[in-house]
Structures are given as C-alpha cells and as structure tokens.
Design an enzyme around this catalytic site. Structure first.
Site, PDB file in Angstrom:
ATOM      1  N   SER A 166       0.858  -1.191   0.000  1.00  0.00           N
ATOM      2  CA  SER A 166       0.000   0.000   0.000  1.00  0.00           C
ATOM      3  C   SER A 166       0.890   1.235   0.000  1.00  0.00           C
ATOM      4  O   SER A 166       2.029   1.184   0.500  1.00  0.00           O
ATOM      5  CB  SER A 166      -0.850   0.009   1.269  1.00  0.00           C
ATOM      6  OG  SER A 166      -1.462   1.264   1.451  1.00  0.00           O
ATOM      7  N   TYR A 182      -1.660   0.220  10.241  1.00  0.00           N
ATOM      8  CA  TYR A 182      -1.770  -0.514   8.970  1.00  0.00           C
ATOM      9  C   TYR A 182      -0.549  -0.244   8.095  1.00  0.00           C
ATOM     10  O   TYR A 182       0.048  -1.162   7.535  1.00  0.00           O
ATOM     11  CB  TYR A 182      -3.053  -0.070   8.272  1.00  0.00           C
ATOM     12  CG  TYR A 182      -3.212  -0.485   6.829  1.00  0.00           C
ATOM     13  CD1 TYR A 182      -3.708  -1.745   6.499  1.00  0.00           C
ATOM     14  CD2 TYR A 182      -2.902   0.399   5.791  1.00  0.00           C
ATOM     15  CE1 TYR A 182      -3.874  -2.112   5.180  1.00  0.00           C
ATOM     16  CE2 TYR A 182      -3.076   0.036   4.461  1.00  0.00           C
ATOM     17  CZ  TYR A 182      -3.563  -1.220   4.164  1.00  0.00           C
ATOM     18  OH  TYR A 182      -3.733  -1.582   2.843  1.00  0.00           O
TER      19      TYR A 182
HETATM   20  N1  NAP Z   1      -8.602  -0.901  -1.562  1.00  0.00           N
HETATM   21  C1  NAP Z   1      -7.586  -0.066  -1.601  1.00  0.00           C
HETATM   22  O1  NAP Z   1      -7.740   1.131  -1.898  1.00  0.00           O
HETATM   23  C2  NAP Z   1      -6.205  -0.566  -1.297  1.00  0.00           C
HETATM   24  C3  NAP Z   1      -5.140   0.347  -1.398  1.00  0.00           C
HETATM   25  C4  NAP Z   1      -3.851  -0.098  -1.148  1.00  0.00           C
HETATM   26  C5  NAP Z   1      -3.643  -1.420  -0.811  1.00  0.00           C
HETATM   27  N2  NAP Z   1      -4.693  -2.288  -0.715  1.00  0.00           N
HETATM   28  C6  NAP Z   1      -4.386  -3.669  -0.391  1.00  0.00           C
HETATM   29  O2  NAP Z   1      -4.961  -4.490  -1.409  1.00  0.00           O
HETATM   30  C7  NAP Z   1      -5.287  -5.781  -0.874  1.00  0.00           C
HETATM   31  C8  NAP Z   1      -6.711  -6.121  -1.213  1.00  0.00           C
HETATM   32  O3  NAP Z   1      -7.554  -5.180  -0.585  1.00  0.00           O
HETATM   33  P1  NAP Z   1      -9.051  -4.968  -1.042  1.00  0.00           P
HETATM   34  O4  NAP Z   1      -9.279  -3.510  -0.993  1.00  0.00           O
HETATM   35  O5  NAP Z   1      -9.314  -5.738  -2.287  1.00  0.00           O
HETATM   36  O6  NAP Z   1      -9.802  -5.620   0.206  1.00  0.00           O
HETATM   37  P2  NAP Z   1     -11.314  -6.166   0.349  1.00  0.00           P
HETATM   38  O7  NAP Z   1     -12.149  -5.756  -0.804  1.00  0.00           O
HETATM   39  O8  NAP Z   1     -11.740  -5.798   1.715  1.00  0.00           O
HETATM   40  O9  NAP Z   1     -11.114  -7.758   0.244  1.00  0.00           O
HETATM   41  C9  NAP Z   1     -10.335  -8.420   1.191  1.00  0.00           C
HETATM   42  C10 NAP Z   1     -10.391  -9.912   0.924  1.00  0.00           C
HETATM   43  O10 NAP Z   1      -9.564 -10.574   1.883  1.00  0.00           O
HETATM   44  C11 NAP Z   1     -10.364 -11.471   2.656  1.00  0.00           C
HETATM   45  N3  NAP Z   1      -9.778 -11.482   4.002  1.00  0.00           N
HETATM   46  C12 NAP Z   1      -9.644 -10.441   4.863  1.00  0.00           C
HETATM   47  N4  NAP Z   1      -9.053 -10.845   5.993  1.00  0.00           N
HETATM   48  C13 NAP Z   1      -8.798 -12.168   5.845  1.00  0.00           C
HETATM   49  C14 NAP Z   1      -8.202 -13.145   6.662  1.00  0.00           C
HETATM   50  N5  NAP Z   1      -7.753 -12.843   7.889  1.00  0.00           N
HETATM   51  N6  NAP Z   1      -8.080 -14.411   6.197  1.00  0.00           N
HETATM   52  C15 NAP Z   1      -8.531 -14.727   4.962  1.00  0.00           C
HETATM   53  N7  NAP Z   1      -9.122 -13.838   4.132  1.00  0.00           N
HETATM   54  C16 NAP Z   1      -9.252 -12.581   4.579  1.00  0.00           C
HETATM   55  C17 NAP Z   1     -11.783 -10.915   2.568  1.00  0.00           C
HETATM   56  O11 NAP Z   1     -12.781 -11.885   2.795  1.00  0.00           O
HETATM   57  P3  NAP Z   1     -13.382 -12.138   4.292  1.00  0.00           P
HETATM   58  O12 NAP Z   1     -13.644 -10.788   4.880  1.00  0.00           O
HETATM   59  O13 NAP Z   1     -14.607 -12.972   4.070  1.00  0.00           O
HETATM   60  O14 NAP Z   1     -12.314 -12.879   5.013  1.00  0.00           O
HETATM   61  C18 NAP Z   1     -11.785 -10.491   1.094  1.00  0.00           C
HETATM   62  O15 NAP Z   1     -11.910 -11.614   0.261  1.00  0.00           O
HETATM   63  C19 NAP Z   1      -4.995  -5.685   0.623  1.00  0.00           C
HETATM   64  O16 NAP Z   1      -3.716  -6.232   0.870  1.00  0.00           O
HETATM   65  C20 NAP Z   1      -4.984  -4.205   0.896  1.00  0.00           C
HETATM   66  O17 NAP Z   1      -4.205  -3.882   2.016  1.00  0.00           O
HETATM   67  C21 NAP Z   1      -5.959  -1.888  -0.951  1.00  0.00           C
END
Ligand code: NAP
Length: 225
Positions: free
Chosen positions: A133, A146
């Site tokens: 991130s 985070y």
């Molecule tokens: N969205 C952004 O703007 C952004 C920006 C920078 C970086 N990121 C990074 O991108 C990645 C994906 O983020 P996202 O935004 O796509 O998140 P998201 O839409 O909230 O999806 C997260 C996924 O991970 C699963 N998950 C969460 N905790 C878990 C655990 N302890 N064990 C197994 N599965 C788990 C969730 O399902 P369940 O809740 O059912 O477990 C879901 O499938 C992350 O590493 C995040 O830090 C995101």
C-alpha cells in the site's frame, strides 16, 4: 497449467485477480473467512479451489498448503489484509491488541505462508506477490498501524528477494481501489471516484508476464491500455 494461491479471493483485488487468472486457465487456490461470500464469489469460475478460513489460523494455512499440487506452485499472492482498528486511530490512541491482530494478518500470516510454500515455489522458480500500500511509504495521519504493517511486509519481501534469488519476489502497491477495505477506511464517504479492482488485475498480469527483477512496484507502472 500454472497454479496460484491467492489469499482473500472472495472480494476486491483478490477476486478480480482470481477471475483474471481463471480466465487464463490457471489453477487457483483461494480463501476468505466468510464461507458464503467465498462460495458465491467463486461459483462457476473454472479451476478454482475455495477453502474457507482465516490466514492467521495455522490449521487453515495447513489446509491451503495441502491443496497445492505436488508439481509445485507458480504464484503466491498474499493479498488478505486488515486495516485493524477503525476508525483509523492516531498512534497516540492506537489499541495495541488491534495492532497485534493487524500484524498477525498482514505480516506474520503472509510470512508463514511464504515459509510453507517455499519448496513448492522453488520447484517452478515461482513468484511471491505481497500486496502492499502507499500507506507503507506515506505518513498519513491515522494510517500508522496498517501502514507500518505494510512497510514490514515490504521489507520482508525485499529480504526474501535477496535470500531466494531463483524466485521473483514483489511488493505490489495497487493504488486506491473501490473496495470494502477502502470504504471501511473512509466510512460514510463517497468512494465512487476510486477505480474498481478489476482495473488493477491487468497490471498484475503484466507484472507476471514481464517478470521484472524482484522489487517493489506500483500498479500504475503497468498500465496496459
Ligand atoms: N482498496 C484499496 O484502496 C487498497 C489500497 C492499497 C492497498 N490495498 C491492499 O490491497 C489488498 C486487497 O484489498 P481490497 O481492498 O481488495 O480488500 P477487500 O475488498 O476488503 O477484500 C479483502 C479480501 O480478503 C479477505 N480477508 C480479509 N481478511 C482475511 C483473513 N484474515 N483471512 C482470509 N481472508 C481474509 C476478505 O474476505 P473475508 O472478509 O470474508 O475474510 C476479502 O476476500 C490488501 O492487501 C490491501 O491492504 C488496498
């Protein structure tokens, strides 16, 4: 066909990547804690083995590893993450129990999965992609917990790259995406201006296709269209 293990494959970037690699004919092992959400998200996607569980749980990690084929693993994507305490706290008031849980998910579970799949990755000279991130680099107020967990993940990735020169080891910053995680960070805000995670999956594919040197990359560096 190549095989990938993607954590957090039931929503957001993990699901977008699962769809994109499934379309390419990959075999995929994906997880998520919410069984129904995982089942619905992956239903009908060819080649997907969905295993419900939490990456911080050792028994669940073992179940993931057992699904890895004997021939080896081509790609591990440590994507599942938590923001930790919400609303995002200033460091002066950060709850250390919540911070501990964030590190367990974002750092320790990711490293443990790397350790467990290393033999399988070595068989294919495979790839580790740890999702980072910009909060790992930028000192945004409230993002210290985070962000520091992602900074730790970045450094683990960099050291892994030196220790495992046969592998490609990437920290990958996807940029802002319109996902549940982003909405949770900006509760009540309109996040419709953020691009959807399906716009970032092609950047991951481009990274995999070009296999640059191990290192830290931003999705924006792989704009394909
Ligand atoms: N969205 C952004 O703007 C952004 C920006 C920078 C970086 N990121 C990074 O991108 C990645 C994906 O983020 P996202 O935004 O796509 O998140 P998201 O839409 O909230 O999806 C997260 C996924 O991970 C699963 N998950 C969460 N905790 C878990 C655990 N302890 N064990 C197994 N599965 C788990 C969730 O399902 P369940 O809740 O059912 O477990 C879901 O499938 C992350 O590493 C995040 O830090 C995101």
């Amino acid at each position: 066909m190549p095989t990938a293990l993607i954590t957090g494959g039931s929503a957001g970037l993990g699901l977008a990547l699962t769809r994109a690699l499934s379309e390419r004919g990959w075999q995929l092992i994906v997880d998520g804690r919410d069984a129904e959400r995982l089942r619905t998200a992956t239903a009908g996607l060819p080649g997907v083995t969905a295993i419900t569980g939490d990456v911080t749980d050792a028994d669940h990690r073992r179940a993931l590893i057992q699904a890895v084929p004997r021939a080896g693993l081509d790609l591990l994507v440590n994507n599942a993450s938590t923001l930790g305490q919400l609303p995002l706290p200033r460091l002066s008031t950060a709850d250390l129990t919540e911070l501990d849980q964030a590190y367990r998910t974002n750092v320790f579970a990711a490293l443990r999965l790397v350790q467990l799949v290393l033999p399988a990755l070595n068989r294919t000279r495979g790839t580790v992609l740890n999702v980072s991130s910009d909060a790992a680099r930028e000192p945004y107020a409230g993002w210290g917990g985070y962000g520091s967990s992602k900074a730790a993940l970045d450094q683990l990735t960099a050291v892994l790259a030196v220790e495992e020169p046969d592998l490609a080891c990437y920290a990958f910053d996807p940029g802002d995406m319109r996902t549940d995680l982003q909405q949770a960070a900006f509760a009540g805000a309109d996040i419709s201006d953020r691009p959807g995670p399906e716009t970032v999956a092609p950047a991951v594919l481009a990274l995999l296709d070009t296999r640059p040197s191990s290192g830290r990359y931003r999705a924006a560096e792989f704009v394909t269209a």
